[in-house]
Design a protein around this motif. Structure first.
Motif, PDB file in Angstrom:
ATOM      1  N   PRO A 169      -4.797   3.242   9.848  1.00  0.00           N
ATOM      2  CA  PRO A 169      -4.470   2.340  11.285  1.00  0.00           C
ATOM      3  C   PRO A 169      -4.138   1.245  10.236  1.00  0.00           C
ATOM      4  N   VAL A 170      -3.372   1.012   9.126  1.00  0.00           N
ATOM      5  CA  VAL A 170      -3.092  -0.595   8.679  1.00  0.00           C
ATOM      6  C   VAL A 170      -2.036  -0.447   7.982  1.00  0.00           C
ATOM      7  N   ALA A 171      -1.096  -0.995   7.574  1.00  0.00           N
ATOM      8  CA  ALA A 171       0.044  -1.378   7.758  1.00  0.00           C
ATOM      9  C   ALA A 171       0.640  -0.778   6.218  1.00  0.00           C
TER      10      ALA A 171
ATOM     11  N   THR B  19      -0.366   1.367   1.143  1.00  0.00           N
ATOM     12  CA  THR B  19       0.516   1.677  -0.216  1.00  0.00           C
ATOM     13  C   THR B  19      -0.935   1.657  -1.536  1.00  0.00           C
ATOM     14  N   HIS B  20      -1.840   0.535  -0.985  1.00  0.00           N
ATOM     15  CA  HIS B  20      -2.706  -0.592  -2.479  1.00  0.00           C
ATOM     16  C   HIS B  20      -3.842   0.976  -1.821  1.00  0.00           C
ATOM     17  N   HIS B  21      -3.905   1.065  -1.018  1.00  0.00           N
ATOM     18  CA  HIS B  21      -5.079   2.132  -0.824  1.00  0.00           C
ATOM     19  C   HIS B  21      -5.165   3.320  -2.092  1.00  0.00           C
ATOM     20  N   PHE B  22      -3.635   4.082  -2.134  1.00  0.00           N
ATOM     21  CA  PHE B  22      -3.375   5.310  -2.334  1.00  0.00           C
ATOM     22  C   PHE B  22      -3.329   4.500  -4.488  1.00  0.00           C
ATOM     23  N   ARG B  23      -3.229   3.170  -4.773  1.00  0.00           N
ATOM     24  CA  ARG B  23      -2.682   3.134  -6.340  1.00  0.00           C
ATOM     25  C   ARG B  23      -3.862   2.844  -6.468  1.00  0.00           C
ATOM     26  N   VAL B  24      -5.172   2.496  -5.795  1.00  0.00           N
ATOM     27  CA  VAL B  24      -6.308   2.226  -6.042  1.00  0.00           C
ATOM     28  C   VAL B  24      -7.273   3.492  -6.491  1.00  0.00           C
TER      29      VAL B  24
END
Length: 118
Positions: free
Chosen positions: A57-59, A64-69
């Motif tokens: 439930p995010v943009a 993409t940021h979460h996967f990168r982290v």
């Protein structure tokens, strides 16, 4: 780039080697509810899942940021398969470096979900 570079090489994403994975970034990555949800789904799948599999439930940019982290901390491995970016949990690496940590966190997350009715 040399002539021997392949399209896959150009699309390869950077990952830390097993010996470069540190506890602090792993714990930071797993401290976010969205990232923990991704890891939980990957653990349950016991295989690779595409980014599009996750209905977060995010943009898209936040996703993409979460996967990168997760990737940069060494929690997941991402590879391109055709046009899909596939995600896999680096369980073997995490279990070798921090025995029992991943299982304890996944168990705690499941207990919390039951307790909170998630």
């Amino acid at each position: 780039m040399t002539a021997t570079d392949t399209a896959a090489d150009r699309r390869a994403l950077p990952h830390p080697a097993r010996e470069e994975i540190r506890l602090e970034p792993v714990l930071h990555a797993l401290s976010d509810p969205m990232r923990l949800r991704i890891v939980t789904d990957l653990a349950e799948a016991e295989g690779e899942l595409s980014c599009s599999h996750f209905d977060l439930p995010v943009a898209k940019s936040t996703s993409t940021h979460h996967f990168r982290v997760l990737r940069e901390s060494g929690v997941i491995r991402q590879v391109y398969r055709g046009t899909a970016k596939m995600n896999g949990l680096r369980r073997d690496d995490l279990d070798a470096l921090f025995p029992g940590l991943l299982d304890a966190l996944l168990d705690a997350a499941a207990r919390q979900a039951v307790r909170l009715g998630d």
